[in-house]
Design a protein around this motif. Structure first.
Motif, PDB file in Angstrom:
ATOM      1  N   THR A   1       0.767  -1.244  -0.026  1.00 36.93           N
ATOM      2  CA  THR A   1      -0.090  -0.085   0.031  1.00 36.93           C
ATOM      3  C   THR A   1       0.883   1.137   0.111  1.00 36.93           C
ATOM      4  OG1 THR A   1      -1.907  -1.299   0.972  1.00 36.93           O
ATOM      5  CG2 THR A   1      -1.687   1.216   1.175  1.00 36.93           C
ATOM      6  N   ASP A   2       1.907   1.272   0.940  1.00 38.33           N
ATOM      7  CA  ASP A   2       2.847   2.434   0.918  1.00 38.33           C
ATOM      8  C   ASP A   2       3.638   2.515  -0.479  1.00 38.33           C
ATOM      9  OD1 ASP A   2       2.068   2.798   3.349  1.00 38.33           O
ATOM     10  OD2 ASP A   2       3.812   1.996   4.362  1.00 38.33           O
ATOM     11  N   VAL A   3       4.080   1.517  -0.973  1.00 46.13           N
ATOM     12  CA  VAL A   3       4.712   1.713  -2.376  1.00 46.13           C
ATOM     13  C   VAL A   3       3.788   2.164  -3.435  1.00 46.13           C
ATOM     14  CG1 VAL A   3       5.823   0.162  -4.119  1.00 46.13           C
ATOM     15  CG2 VAL A   3       6.468  -0.067  -1.649  1.00 46.13           C
ATOM     16  N   VAL A   4       2.628   1.697  -3.364  1.00 44.61           N
ATOM     17  CA  VAL A   4       1.576   2.092  -4.539  1.00 44.61           C
ATOM     18  C   VAL A   4       1.168   3.641  -4.073  1.00 44.61           C
ATOM     19  CG1 VAL A   4      -0.677   1.923  -5.196  1.00 44.61           C
ATOM     20  CG2 VAL A   4       0.553  -0.132  -5.016  1.00 44.61           C
ATOM     21  N   LYS A   5       1.154   3.978  -3.139  1.00 47.97           N
ATOM     22  CA  LYS A   5       0.755   5.402  -2.656  1.00 47.97           C
ATOM     23  C   LYS A   5       2.147   6.254  -3.149  1.00 47.97           C
ATOM     24  CE  LYS A   5       0.753   8.722   0.964  1.00 47.97           C
ATOM     25  NZ  LYS A   5       1.014   8.851   2.224  1.00 47.97           N
ATOM     26  N   TRP A   6       3.274   5.933  -2.868  1.00 47.49           N
ATOM     27  CA  TRP A   6       4.458   6.672  -3.117  1.00 47.49           C
ATOM     28  C   TRP A   6       4.967   6.585  -4.776  1.00 47.49           C
ATOM     29  CZ3 TRP A   6       6.661  10.719  -0.646  1.00 47.49           C
ATOM     30  CH2 TRP A   6       6.271  10.892   0.757  1.00 47.49           C
ATOM     31  N   HIS A   7       4.638   5.616  -5.130  1.00 52.36           N
ATOM     32  CA  HIS A   7       4.876   5.485  -6.598  1.00 52.36           C
ATOM     33  C   HIS A   7       3.990   6.383  -7.388  1.00 52.36           C
ATOM     34  CE1 HIS A   7       4.503   3.550 -10.746  1.00 52.36           C
ATOM     35  NE2 HIS A   7       5.670   3.541 -10.737  1.00 52.36           N
ATOM     36  N   GLY A   8       2.645   6.504  -7.088  1.00 45.32           N
ATOM     37  CA  GLY A   8       1.841   7.510  -7.546  1.00 45.32           C
ATOM     38  C   GLY A   8       2.331   8.950  -7.243  1.00 45.32           C
ATOM     39  N   LEU A   9       2.764   9.291  -6.329  1.00 46.50           N
ATOM     40  CA  LEU A   9       3.328  10.660  -5.878  1.00 46.50           C
ATOM     41  C   LEU A   9       4.584  10.848  -6.785  1.00 46.50           C
ATOM     42  CD1 LEU A   9       2.760  10.814  -2.261  1.00 46.50           C
ATOM     43  CD2 LEU A   9       1.505  11.806  -3.755  1.00 46.50           C
ATOM     44  N   LEU A  10       5.180   9.862  -6.907  1.00 44.36           N
ATOM     45  CA  LEU A  10       6.387   9.969  -7.919  1.00 44.36           C
ATOM     46  C   LEU A  10       6.052  10.163  -9.439  1.00 44.36           C
ATOM     47  CD1 LEU A  10       9.584   9.622  -8.321  1.00 44.36           C
ATOM     48  CD2 LEU A  10       9.038   7.129  -8.442  1.00 44.36           C
ATOM     49  N   ALA A  11       5.092   9.322  -9.823  1.00 45.94           N
ATOM     50  CA  ALA A  11       4.609   9.680 -11.216  1.00 45.94           C
ATOM     51  C   ALA A  11       4.068  10.984 -11.328  1.00 45.94           C
ATOM     52  CB  ALA A  11       3.477   8.705 -11.486  1.00 45.94           C
ATOM     53  N   GLU A  12       3.313  11.434 -10.157  1.00 49.00           N
ATOM     54  CA  GLU A  12       2.793  12.753 -10.300  1.00 49.00           C
ATOM     55  C   GLU A  12       3.890  13.916 -10.377  1.00 49.00           C
ATOM     56  OE1 GLU A  12       0.652  15.271  -6.795  1.00 49.00           O
ATOM     57  OE2 GLU A  12      -0.599  13.458  -7.533  1.00 49.00           O
ATOM     58  N   SER A  13       4.959  13.814  -9.559  1.00 51.88           N
ATOM     59  CA  SER A  13       6.087  14.727  -9.567  1.00 51.88           C
ATOM     60  C   SER A  13       6.706  14.694 -11.027  1.00 51.88           C
ATOM     61  CB  SER A  13       6.703  14.646  -8.312  1.00 51.88           C
ATOM     62  OG  SER A  13       7.409  13.383  -8.339  1.00 51.88           O
ATOM     63  N   GLN A  14       6.862  13.529 -11.537  1.00 50.91           N
ATOM     64  CA  GLN A  14       7.513  13.380 -12.921  1.00 50.91           C
ATOM     65  C   GLN A  14       6.713  14.144 -13.703  1.00 50.91           C
ATOM     66  OE1 GLN A  14      10.611  11.904 -13.513  1.00 50.91           O
ATOM     67  NE2 GLN A  14      10.281  13.285 -15.337  1.00 50.91           N
ATOM     68  N   ALA A  15       5.552  13.874 -13.886  1.00 54.92           N
ATOM     69  CA  ALA A  15       4.586  14.819 -14.622  1.00 54.92           C
ATOM     70  C   ALA A  15       4.710  16.157 -14.661  1.00 54.92           C
ATOM     71  CB  ALA A  15       3.026  14.595 -14.606  1.00 54.92           C
ATOM     72  N   VAL A  16       4.794  16.773 -13.315  1.00 54.75           N
ATOM     73  CA  VAL A  16       5.048  18.307 -13.126  1.00 54.75           C
ATOM     74  C   VAL A  16       6.349  18.541 -13.521  1.00 54.75           C
ATOM     75  CG1 VAL A  16       5.282  19.936 -11.212  1.00 54.75           C
ATOM     76  CG2 VAL A  16       3.253  18.235 -11.023  1.00 54.75           C
ATOM     77  N   LEU A  17       7.347  17.842 -13.362  1.00 54.19           N
ATOM     78  CA  LEU A  17       8.815  18.067 -13.921  1.00 54.19           C
ATOM     79  C   LEU A  17       8.853  17.898 -15.407  1.00 54.19           C
ATOM     80  CD1 LEU A  17      11.973  18.380 -13.460  1.00 54.19           C
ATOM     81  CD2 LEU A  17      12.024  15.871 -13.420  1.00 54.19           C
ATOM     82  N   ASP A  18       7.962  17.085 -16.001  1.00 53.18           N
ATOM     83  CA  ASP A  18       8.109  17.160 -17.639  1.00 53.18           C
ATOM     84  C   ASP A  18       7.428  18.488 -18.075  1.00 53.18           C
ATOM     85  OD1 ASP A  18       8.874  14.537 -17.713  1.00 53.18           O
ATOM     86  OD2 ASP A  18       7.224  13.557 -17.976  1.00 53.18           O
ATOM     87  N   ARG A  19       6.336  19.061 -17.414  1.00 48.62           N
ATOM     88  CA  ARG A  19       5.693  20.193 -17.883  1.00 48.62           C
ATOM     89  C   ARG A  19       6.542  21.408 -17.568  1.00 48.62           C
ATOM     90  NH1 ARG A  19       1.414  17.522 -15.527  1.00 48.62           N
ATOM     91  NH2 ARG A  19       1.414  18.708 -13.455  1.00 48.62           N
ATOM     92  N   ALA A  20       7.282  21.496 -16.386  1.00 50.36           N
ATOM     93  CA  ALA A  20       8.340  22.485 -16.186  1.00 50.36           C
ATOM     94  C   ALA A  20       9.450  22.732 -17.289  1.00 50.36           C
ATOM     95  CB  ALA A  20       8.846  22.451 -14.669  1.00 50.36           C
ATOM     96  N   GLU A  21       9.903  21.297 -17.408  1.00 48.41           N
ATOM     97  CA  GLU A  21      10.949  21.373 -18.549  1.00 48.41           C
ATOM     98  C   GLU A  21      10.487  21.730 -19.741  1.00 48.41           C
ATOM     99  OE1 GLU A  21      12.106  17.414 -18.284  1.00 48.41           O
ATOM    100  OE2 GLU A  21      13.729  17.637 -16.944  1.00 48.41           O
ATOM    101  N   ASP A  22       9.106  21.399 -20.383  1.00 48.17           N
ATOM    102  CA  ASP A  22       8.727  21.899 -21.518  1.00 48.17           C
ATOM    103  C   ASP A  22       8.517  23.265 -21.631  1.00 48.17           C
ATOM    104  OD1 ASP A  22       8.511  19.282 -22.306  1.00 48.17           O
ATOM    105  OD2 ASP A  22       6.216  19.143 -21.908  1.00 48.17           O
ATOM    106  N   SER A  23       7.970  23.911 -20.360  1.00 39.97           N
ATOM    107  CA  SER A  23       8.076  25.437 -20.283  1.00 39.97           C
ATOM    108  C   SER A  23       9.310  26.246 -20.523  1.00 39.97           C
ATOM    109  CB  SER A  23       7.299  25.911 -19.082  1.00 39.97           C
ATOM    110  OG  SER A  23       5.831  25.205 -18.892  1.00 39.97           O
ATOM    111  N   LEU A  24      10.388  25.719 -19.657  1.00 43.44           N
ATOM    112  CA  LEU A  24      11.579  26.325 -19.825  1.00 43.44           C
ATOM    113  C   LEU A  24      12.122  26.283 -21.330  1.00 43.44           C
ATOM    114  CD1 LEU A  24      13.984  27.452 -18.307  1.00 43.44           C
ATOM    115  CD2 LEU A  24      14.625  25.160 -17.636  1.00 43.44           C
ATOM    116  N   LEU A  25      12.309  24.876 -21.871  1.00 44.55           N
ATOM    117  CA  LEU A  25      12.693  24.831 -23.101  1.00 44.55           C
ATOM    118  C   LEU A  25      12.062  25.863 -23.978  1.00 44.55           C
ATOM    119  CD1 LEU A  25      13.182  21.035 -23.617  1.00 44.55           C
ATOM    120  CD2 LEU A  25      14.885  22.883 -23.505  1.00 44.55           C
TER     121      LEU A  25
END
Length: 161
Positions: A46-70
């Motif tokens: 349960t903890d791993v699934v929760k934190w994996h979801g948070l990780l995937a969410e933060s990766q999506a935020v990073l991808d959008r931030a990188e796209d904006s910067l580029l």
């Protein structure tokens, strides 16, 4: 070359997803489904699934931030303006958030991770304390006299008002 910013690291989410799937012996989708059906069955899963979801969410935020910067960098002359520096700061913050969540997932997957041995020992000690043969303190009520002594009315300086 990709239009993503490349910093020499591997696909963090992909690598950790593979480690999770190998650890639990099922795909991430199967693990998520199992946890959603019975979240209390395996707290580590349960903890791993929760934190994996948070990780995937933060990766999506990073991808959008990188796209904006580029996109901003493509329109910049030789000097970078303050709004573009703000976008670079957003990318740095997003990387830190993603990396922090990745560390949590790695810690959850590692049974020998720092702090887990101490935590396990503490839980075992608590369990052993509850397995005592007798009470640690007297559990029966103390003997009381058959009648309570009458209290005399107070007078003078120390009387309650």
């Amino acid at each position: 070359m990709s239009d993503k910013i490349v910093d020499g690291t591997e696909d963090v989410v992909g690598v950790l997803t593979e480690q999770i799937e190998a650890h639990f012996g099922m795909s991430m989708d199967q693990l998520k489904a199992a946890v959603s059906v019975a979240p209390a069955a395996n707290s580590r899963a349960t903890d791993v699934v929760k934190w994996h979801g948070l990780l995937a969410e933060s990766q999506a935020v990073l991808d959008r931030a990188e796209d904006s910067l580029l996109a901003a960098l493509e329109t910049q002359p030789s000097e970078v303006d303050d709004p573009t520096m703000g976008l670079a700061h957003r990318v740095n913050v997003a990387v830190a958030a993603r990396d922090g969540r990745a560390l949590v997932v790695r810690w959850l997957l590692d049974p020998d991770a720092s702090g887990k041995k101490d935590l396990a020992a503490e839980r075992l000690a608590r369990f052993n304390r509850t397995a005592r043969k007798g009470p640690a303190v007297q559990t029966s009520a103390p003997n009381r006299p058959a009648t309570a002594p009458a209290s005399a009315p107070r007078s003078g300086r120390n009387a309650l008002r």
